[in-house]
Design a protein around this motif. Structure first.
Motif, PDB file in Angstrom:
ATOM      1  N   ALA A 269      14.904  -2.591  12.641  1.00 43.62           N
ATOM      2  CA  ALA A 269      14.484  -3.974  12.393  1.00 43.62           C
ATOM      3  C   ALA A 269      13.650  -4.495  13.562  1.00 43.62           C
ATOM      4  N   LEU A 270      14.093  -4.166  14.771  1.00 44.97           N
ATOM      5  CA  LEU A 270      13.394  -4.577  15.988  1.00 44.97           C
ATOM      6  C   LEU A 270      11.958  -4.061  15.986  1.00 44.97           C
ATOM      7  N   ALA A 271      11.797  -2.817  15.545  1.00 41.15           N
ATOM      8  CA  ALA A 271      10.465  -2.215  15.538  1.00 41.15           C
ATOM      9  C   ALA A 271       9.670  -2.659  14.313  1.00 41.15           C
ATOM     10  N   GLY A 272      10.334  -3.343  13.387  1.00 39.70           N
ATOM     11  CA  GLY A 272       9.650  -3.759  12.165  1.00 39.70           C
ATOM     12  C   GLY A 272       9.359  -2.578  11.260  1.00 39.70           C
ATOM     13  N   LEU A 273      10.265  -1.594  11.268  1.00 34.03           N
ATOM     14  CA  LEU A 273      10.014  -0.363  10.513  1.00 34.03           C
ATOM     15  C   LEU A 273      10.953  -0.227   9.310  1.00 34.03           C
ATOM     16  N   GLU A 274      11.479  -1.339   8.826  1.00 37.49           N
ATOM     17  CA  GLU A 274      12.359  -1.258   7.663  1.00 37.49           C
ATOM     18  C   GLU A 274      11.619  -0.591   6.520  1.00 37.49           C
ATOM     19  N   GLY A 275      12.302   0.337   5.871  1.00 35.62           N
ATOM     20  CA  GLY A 275      11.696   1.034   4.734  1.00 35.62           C
ATOM     21  C   GLY A 275      10.864   2.240   5.147  1.00 35.62           C
ATOM     22  N   ARG A 276      10.652   2.386   6.460  1.00 33.24           N
ATOM     23  CA  ARG A 276       9.847   3.554   6.890  1.00 33.24           C
ATOM     24  C   ARG A 276      10.677   4.511   7.724  1.00 33.24           C
ATOM     25  N   GLU A 277      11.989   4.468   7.538  1.00 32.49           N
ATOM     26  CA  GLU A 277      12.894   5.301   8.339  1.00 32.49           C
ATOM     27  C   GLU A 277      12.595   6.786   8.175  1.00 32.49           C
ATOM     28  N   ARG A 278      12.027   7.164   7.030  1.00 34.75           N
ATOM     29  CA  ARG A 278      11.792   8.581   6.788  1.00 34.75           C
ATOM     30  C   ARG A 278      10.362   9.004   7.117  1.00 34.75           C
ATOM     31  N   ALA A 279       9.594   8.092   7.710  1.00 30.72           N
ATOM     32  CA  ALA A 279       8.223   8.450   8.083  1.00 30.72           C
ATOM     33  C   ALA A 279       8.240   9.271   9.367  1.00 30.72           C
ATOM     34  N   LEU A 280       7.363  10.272   9.429  1.00 24.53           N
ATOM     35  CA  LEU A 280       7.236  11.038  10.673  1.00 24.53           C
ATOM     36  C   LEU A 280       6.622  10.124  11.732  1.00 24.53           C
ATOM     37  N   VAL A 281       7.154  10.210  12.940  1.00 26.19           N
ATOM     38  CA  VAL A 281       6.722   9.283  13.981  1.00 26.19           C
ATOM     39  C   VAL A 281       5.242   9.432  14.305  1.00 26.19           C
ATOM     40  N   ARG A 282       4.719  10.658  14.185  1.00 29.61           N
ATOM     41  CA  ARG A 282       3.301  10.824  14.537  1.00 29.61           C
ATOM     42  C   ARG A 282       2.371  10.107  13.552  1.00 29.61           C
ATOM     43  N   THR A 283       2.903   9.707  12.405  1.00 29.48           N
ATOM     44  CA  THR A 283       2.062   9.001  11.444  1.00 29.48           C
ATOM     45  C   THR A 283       2.046   7.491  11.689  1.00 29.48           C
ATOM     46  N   LEU A 284       2.839   7.011  12.649  1.00 27.90           N
ATOM     47  CA  LEU A 284       2.905   5.572  12.909  1.00 27.90           C
ATOM     48  C   LEU A 284       1.767   5.142  13.831  1.00 27.90           C
ATOM     49  N   ALA A 285       1.343   3.894  13.677  1.00 24.08           N
ATOM     50  CA  ALA A 285       0.321   3.340  14.572  1.00 24.08           C
ATOM     51  C   ALA A 285       0.962   2.998  15.919  1.00 24.08           C
TER      52      ALA A 285
END
Lengths: 375, 316
Positions: free
Chosen positions: B124-140
């Motif tokens: 929640a802090l990172a604002g990544l709700e719903g993206r828990e299964r995303a690979l980190v390298r794909t994040l901005a």
């Protein structure tokens, strides 16, 4: 301790699982080298390019030449007409062996004297030259035996008196197949090369990416980190041992006479040493280039000074001493013995014990060397 | 503040690499819940100082106490009580958001019952709700940065060291990141953060200006601006900035003149007259607007403070 070990292990396996090329990198080079060695690596000398100069033009000289042709070991690439032709053939590399039968060969033989036969060998490849010369000796001996009807061993050709007959019966590898020698040896050699470089790079990569700093600043203990890093590669190593063993047994039909359990024990102890070595290299390298250079610097001597291809007994004393601390040396003994001789722990325990000791020392050193500091 | 109250305390902390002194006699005391910024140019020793305080480097001299433990003698105890974000982005790109959180939570042995809840908070802090299964390298970049912060606080450390956490992150994401920092500080977390963005310094309770391994000044942004300049700062729009600096420096009452963007900043002694400055500029055939007294920015302060010891050295 097991909590952190578990998360380290999980992380390593996930990273490996996400790497689409991991399987390819682990299996394909291994199989390529296995088949290259299986088919191409042989000490047997066949189809030696040969230049023939017959200056005698007699029935006897032609008889000798046909004896050479009959073995299939020698391919006649040139029927020379002068000594200069022969020299040119050898210089240009067209021929490895030159057979020169001088004028008067038949006359001397008929008069009971020694016929003048000259053999020149290109000694650039000393191994091939030596083996080819051995064949020449045997063929000449056979020719003499056929002519006189008396069997004389090659070495004693020409000598008179007591006749000794040699019946060769090699043990463990009756057909003297080079493949039987090489493929069991490849289990240790290929696994060493793969496992050492994989482990060395695994730690250095984390250092370069920066994740290692994040791990160092956590309360993880060096032993937890090192074991967590090493464990996946241990199982990968065992998988490679299994793969080579299966291909060796079922594809190349190398007999596997010993106990799989002895092989498993030997492989485990050997992998411990290989992993320890890889981890030690990784603690000595700051960058992947350094790890690469170190890996090359260490693994090649381990390979040469192991007895894989070059007999240890023929090495100078100082080099022989080095082989004592080379885990590959012991594992080669174990794999070859388990495959071809079928012997067990009763015979192999000293080799297994030394591998275990080397593994413990190398592993211990890498744990001690892994400092949780950037100094 | 008394040294006993400090959550982070450095006394004559020094780090030498061979003949090079990266951190030179650093004295610092940070209270609970404070946000202190390390400001200084690249190579000033900010990262080395932070690594010393984290126990990643051993001090050559001096000592540091963090969360009540001596960094040189009890680095493992320090590690249990701090969170750290290194300058390089250091999460595992091939692992998902959730897997990274699980890994770092496991490293710090966060109890499994609590980990689930804390991971939820970090997401929640990172604002990544719903993206828990995303690979980190794909994040901005901004998300990665906030996730790295989330990973660094899973074990609820009372002290956080953030080494240039916002470098290379776009301004909007940087602002969000600072909101998180203040949120944590309001919960009593003590935070030491380095940056080379001057405007970020304004977000700190106190700023430590660092240059060439030394602490040049420390104080709140406001006090640094008032106290450290020792004069009145004027801004002028003028032509030929290079010539203008030379002319202004020769005017009586001028302490220092420097180019600041496309304008000239002139620091004058308290009560000095600007008429003489205008006259000298005019004589040098420089067209200049009227000098306006301005509130100095931190950059003015920093330029001034860093210049000072150099002047002394060249004058000696």
């Amino acid at each position: 301790m097991f909590d952190r070990l578990r998360v380290m292990l999980m992380k390593e396996l996930l990273e490996l699982h996400r790497d689409p090329w991991a399987m390819f990198r682990l299996v394909v080079p291994l199989l390529l080298q296995l088949f290259a060695f299986g088919y191409a690596a042989t000490f047997t000398v066949n189809h030696v390019a040969t230049s023939v100069l017959d200056l005698d033009h007699s029935q006897e000289s032609r008889g000798l030449i046909s004896h050479f042709a009959a073995t299939g070991r020698f391919d006649f690439v040139d029927f020379a007409t002068s000594q200069a032709d022969v020299t040119r053939d050898i210089d240009a590399g067209r021929a490895t062996v030159a057979i020169v039968i001088h004028a008067g060969f038949a006359r001397d033989l008929l008069n009971g004297r020694t016929g003048p036969l000259q053999v020149a060998v290109d000694g650039t490849n000393s191994n091939t030259a030596l083996i080819a010369l051995g064949y020449v000796g045997r063929i000449v001996a056979r020719y003499q035996a056929d002519r006189t009807g008396v069997t004389v061993p090659a070495a004693a050709a020409g000598a008179s008196g007591v006749s000794v007959t040699l019946r060769e019966r090699p043990w463990f590898n009756g057909g003297l197949e080079d493949r039987w020698f090489f493929i069991p040896g490849l289990i240790g050699t290929l696994t060493l090369i793969q496992v050492v470089s994989l482990t060395a790079f695994a730690v250095v990569r984390e250092r370069e990416v920066g994740t290692l700093e994040q791990i160092m600043v956590s309360p993880i203990r060096p032993i937890e980190f090192i074991l967590g890093k090493a464990a996946p590669f241990f199982f990968i190593g065992l998988g490679e041992v299994l793969l080579i063993t299966m291909v060796g047994e079922w594809w190349f039909h190398i007999p596997f006479l010993g106990s799989p359990l002895v092989m498993l024990l030997g492989a485990s102890l050997f992998l411990l040493a290989a992993l320890g070595l890889g981890l030690l290299l990784s603690t000595l390298s700051r960058t992947q280039q350094q790890a690469f250079a170190l890996n090359f610097f260490i693994v090649n001597p381990f390979f040469i000074l192991s007895g894989f291809a070059f007999p240890i007994a023929a090495m100078p004393a100082a080099m022989q001493w080095f082989t004592w601390i080379n885990p590959l040396r012991y594992f080669l003994v174990v794999t070859r013995a388990v495959f071809l001789k079928g012997v067990g722990i009763a015979v192999l325990w000293p080799d297994l014990a030394v591998m275990g000791l080397l593994g413990a020392v190398l592993f211990g050193l890498s744990i001690l060397r892994f400092r949780k500091s950037l100094d | 503040m008394k040294a006993d109250d400090a959550v982070v305390l450095a006394q004559a902390l020094t780090k030498r690499f061979g003949a090079f002194t990266a951190v030179d006699g650093l004295d610092l005391a940070i209270a609970r819940g404070e946000v202190v910024g390390f400001i200084g140019p690249n190579g000033a020793g900010k990262s080395t100082a932070i690594r010393l305080l984290c126990g990643l480097l051993r001090p050559s001299a001096g000592r540091a106490i963090v969360a009540g433990y001596d960094v040189g003698r009890e680095p493992e105890a320090v590690r249990e009580h701090i969170g750290y974000m290194s300058q390089k982005f250091s999460l595992y790109g091939d692992l998902t958001v959730r897997e990274n959180l699980q890994f770092f939570g496991g490293l710090y042995r966060v109890p499994r019952r609590e980990l689930e809840q804390r991971m939820g908070l970090a997401v929640a802090l990172a604002g990544l709700e719903g993206r828990e299964r995303a690979l980190v390298r794909t994040l901005a970049g901004g998300w990665k940065q906030r996730l790295a912060l989330g990973c660094a606080i899973l074990h609820r450390p009372p002290v956080l060291f953030l080494d240039e956490p916002t470098s290379g992150v776009e301004p909007e994401a940087r602002r969000k990141f600072w909101d998180l920092i203040h949120h944590l500080a309001s919960d009593g977390v003590t935070i030491l953060v380095s940056t080379h963005y001057m405007e970020e310094a304004e977000y700190c309770n106190r700023i430590a200006l660092i240059d060439a391994g030394r602490l040049v000044a420390i104080g709140s942004p406001g006090s640094l601006r008032r106290r450290e300049l020792g004069g009145t700062l004027y801004e002028l729009e003028c032509s030929a900035l290079g010539a203008a600096v030379a002319a202004a420096n020769s005017a009586p009452g001028v302490i220092d003149a420097a180019i600041f963007g496309d304008k000239l900043h002139v620091l004058m002694a308290q009560g000095a007259d600007t008429a003489e400055l205008a006259r000298l500029l005019g004589r040098a055939r420089i067209t200049a607007g009227p000098p306006r007294a301005i509130i100095p920015s931190l950059e003015d302060v920093f330029v001034r403070l860093v210049a000072k010891p150099r002047d002394r050295r060249s004058g000696a």
